[in-house]
Design an enzyme around this catalytic site. Structure first.
Site, PDB file in Angstrom:
ATOM      1  N   LYS A 143      -4.301  -7.792  -1.043  1.00 25.96           N
ATOM      2  CA  LYS A 143      -4.897  -7.752  -2.381  1.00 25.96           C
ATOM      3  C   LYS A 143      -4.564  -8.989  -3.229  1.00 25.96           C
ATOM      4  O   LYS A 143      -4.470  -8.898  -4.453  1.00 25.96           O
ATOM      5  CB  LYS A 143      -4.454  -6.472  -3.118  1.00 25.96           C
ATOM      6  CG  LYS A 143      -4.895  -5.187  -2.425  1.00 25.96           C
ATOM      7  CD  LYS A 143      -4.454  -3.936  -3.146  1.00 25.96           C
ATOM      8  CE  LYS A 143      -3.002  -3.585  -2.854  1.00 25.96           C
ATOM      9  NZ  LYS A 143      -2.637  -2.227  -3.273  1.00 25.96           N
ATOM     10  N   ASP A 179       0.845   4.125  -1.387  1.00 29.38           N
ATOM     11  CA  ASP A 179       0.099   4.900  -2.397  1.00 29.38           C
ATOM     12  C   ASP A 179      -0.794   5.977  -1.773  1.00 29.38           C
ATOM     13  O   ASP A 179      -0.998   7.040  -2.374  1.00 29.38           O
ATOM     14  CB  ASP A 179      -0.711   3.999  -3.345  1.00 29.38           C
ATOM     15  CG  ASP A 179      -1.607   2.997  -2.636  1.00 29.38           C
ATOM     16  OD1 ASP A 179      -1.502   2.867  -1.415  1.00 29.38           O
ATOM     17  OD2 ASP A 179      -2.414   2.337  -3.327  1.00 29.38           O
TER      18      ASP A 179
HETATM   19  C1  GLC Z   1      -4.098  -2.455   0.476  1.00 35.30           C
HETATM   20  C2  GLC Z   1      -2.668  -2.229   0.947  1.00 35.30           C
HETATM   21  C3  GLC Z   1      -2.434  -0.759   1.254  1.00 35.30           C
HETATM   22  C4  GLC Z   1      -2.824   0.082   0.048  1.00 35.30           C
HETATM   23  C5  GLC Z   1      -4.250  -0.218  -0.371  1.00 35.30           C
HETATM   24  C6  GLC Z   1      -4.665   0.551  -1.605  1.00 35.30           C
HETATM   25  O1  GLC Z   1      -4.959  -2.165   1.513  1.00 35.30           O
HETATM   26  O2  GLC Z   1      -2.412  -3.002   2.105  1.00 35.30           O
HETATM   27  O3  GLC Z   1      -1.089  -0.523   1.592  1.00 35.30           O
HETATM   28  O4  GLC Z   1      -2.686   1.440   0.376  1.00 35.30           O
HETATM   29  O5  GLC Z   1      -4.388  -1.602  -0.634  1.00 35.30           O
HETATM   30  O6  GLC Z   1      -3.876   0.246  -2.704  1.00 35.30           O
END
Ligand code: GLC
Length: 444
Positions: A143, A179
């Site tokens: 991200k 998360d």
């Molecule tokens: C990205 C992260 C992952 C998380 C997702 C949503 O894909 O790598 O760990 O769950 O974003 O926030």
């Protein structure tokens, strides 16, 4: 453009097959684009109780929560504060980031006059390699985050160290989770059918409940017959219907070659995909008379919230879209341009919703191919909650793929579940410590 972003039912089926194959390979420790990371926690019983702190980190909005779990079927009580991390904190040195997090926690304690020993559950929304519920190493940033000196380190230990440096002695991280896992656990605390969690926000990812006998790669001691698996499904890259815009977007991203599905589905990228399509159409003279409005001229300037605004107007005239363009500083646009722009946006978001639904369908049918049971999937994230029609398009796709049985996959909205879920996980960690397991946060 509609064709460029189209995905047929047949293609979605092939993708689902490939997805289940990648799930199995990942569980067997074979090369796979799905990381299949055990979370060392199973669904809660709903009887977990006590007061816990939670830290929810995943975007620039950080939340600190105090959660009271009643353990008797009543709703948990949460008090929370939000803090904003400036961009430099997520791209500078890791010590800057963790120092800021510890100070947020300190401020929360002071403002709420909390003292004494408070176990903390930490939601860290990035790929984590865990060997226990109490800690885990960051595998890679996603991200667009790049803070240095964190990859390969135990982030629970980094936070504990930062808390000590701020002289916050009463708080200690006792559990760590992604998360998606937090979202699943928050819902499952009150809903026994919940067996998967999904985020459709800035990033995207899915976790689900799996029999531990299915995990053939080496794992740490856990003593459970089921565990939650964080798939890191945003990294899925087998038989995806990628087009020229996906290839371009990936090349200019902070993590080229990674998170292929995330780059087609999640909020961080949808606006940019639409922008690139607009630039191409305009370059061919088919949009805006060949004169590109400023708002489309810079990379990432056209955010996914703008796509939502555009899709809010479903009038035949697309007058609302023309007004938005005007508000955003573009010259007055012709009705035809506004409609074509809206078509582009619909094509991008429609593909995202179809892919998101197919990956969830694949997840659930790995262990229940005929959809004999009901599955409730806890879903959180701005794209899911706020994007007009996103949930409806996902549900439609599930029906297209599974007929009437598609209705057995319930997309259960779960707002801000990852903070509450972190507290539930901390409570599970405390319970297993009491019942003879290893003491979480040993040495405290
Ligand atoms: C990205 C992260 C992952 C998380 C997702 C949503 O894909 O790598 O760990 O769950 O974003 O926030």
């Amino acid at each position: 453009m509609r064709r460029t972003f189209a995905v047929s039912t047949a293609r979605l089926r092939i993708m689902m097959e490939a997805f289940r194959g990648e799930m199995r390979r990942g569980l067997n420790g074979k090369p796979s684009s799905l990381r299949m990371l055990p979370a060392y926690v199973d669904r809660p019983t709903g009887r977990e109780r006590g007061t816990f702190l939670a830290l929810d980190l995943g975007g620039t909005n950080v939340r600190v929560l105090q959660v009271d779990l009643p353990g008797d079927g009543r709703l948990p009580v949460c008090a929370e504060d939000r803090f904003v991390l400036s961009r430099d904190k997520v791209t500078a040195d890791g010590s800057v980031l963790f120092g800021a997090l510890a100070r947020f926690i300190g401020r929360f304690l002071r403002e709420r006059r909390l003292s004494g020993r408070l176990p903390l559950g930490f939601t860290f929304s990035f790929p984590l390699r865990q060997a226990s519920i109490a800690g885990g190493e960051l595998i890679a940033w996603t991200k667009g985050w790049t803070a240095e000196g964190v990859v390969g380190r135990d982030v629970a230990a980094l936070l504990n160290r930062a808390l000590a440096a701020e002289r916050i002695s009463g708080v200690r991280v006792v559990s760590l989770n992604n998360d998606t896992t937090g979202t699943l656990m928050a819902r499952a605390y009150l809903d026994p059918d919940c067996d998967a969690g999904c985020i459709l926000g800035t990033g995207t990812n899915i976790c689900y409940r799996e029999r531990t006998s299915e995990i053939r790669k080496p794992v740490g001691p856990h003593g459970r017959d089921h565990m939650i698996i964080n798939m890191e499904s945003g990294n899925f890259n087998a038989v995806l219907p990628r087009n020229r815009f996906d290839v371009l977007l990936d090349r200019s991203s902070a993590n080229p070659g990674l998170q292929a599905e995330e780059k087609m589905v999640s909020g961080k990228y949808l606006g940019e995909l639409a922008r690139m399509a607009v630039v191409e159409l305009c370059g061919r003279g088919r949009l805006f008379g060949g004169r590109l409005p400023e708002i489309f001229s810079r990379r990432e300037a056209f955010g996914s919230e703008r796509l939502s605004e555009i899709e809010k107007d479903d009038s035949a005239s697309a007058d609302g879209v023309r007004e938005f363009l005007w508000d955003w500083g573009a010259r007055p646009a012709a009705a035809g341009d506004a409609r074509l722009l809206r078509d582009v946006v619909r094509a991008v978001s429609g593909r995202a919703a179809r892919l998101a639904a197919a990956t969830l369908g694949a997840t659930v049918t790995k262990n229940d191919p005929a959809l004999e049971a009901k599955h409730s999937i806890a879903v959180d994230g701005s794209v899911f909650h706020k994007y007009p029609g996103f949930k409806a398009r996902m549900e439609e796709t599930l029906r297209e793929l599974f007929g009437g049985r598609g209705g057995r996959i319930a997309l259960a909205p779960m707002r801000d579940g990852s903070g509450l879920g972190a507290a539930v996980i901390a409570a599970v960690a405390a319970e297993s410590a009491k019942t003879g397991g290893k003491k979480p946060g040993a040495g405290w």
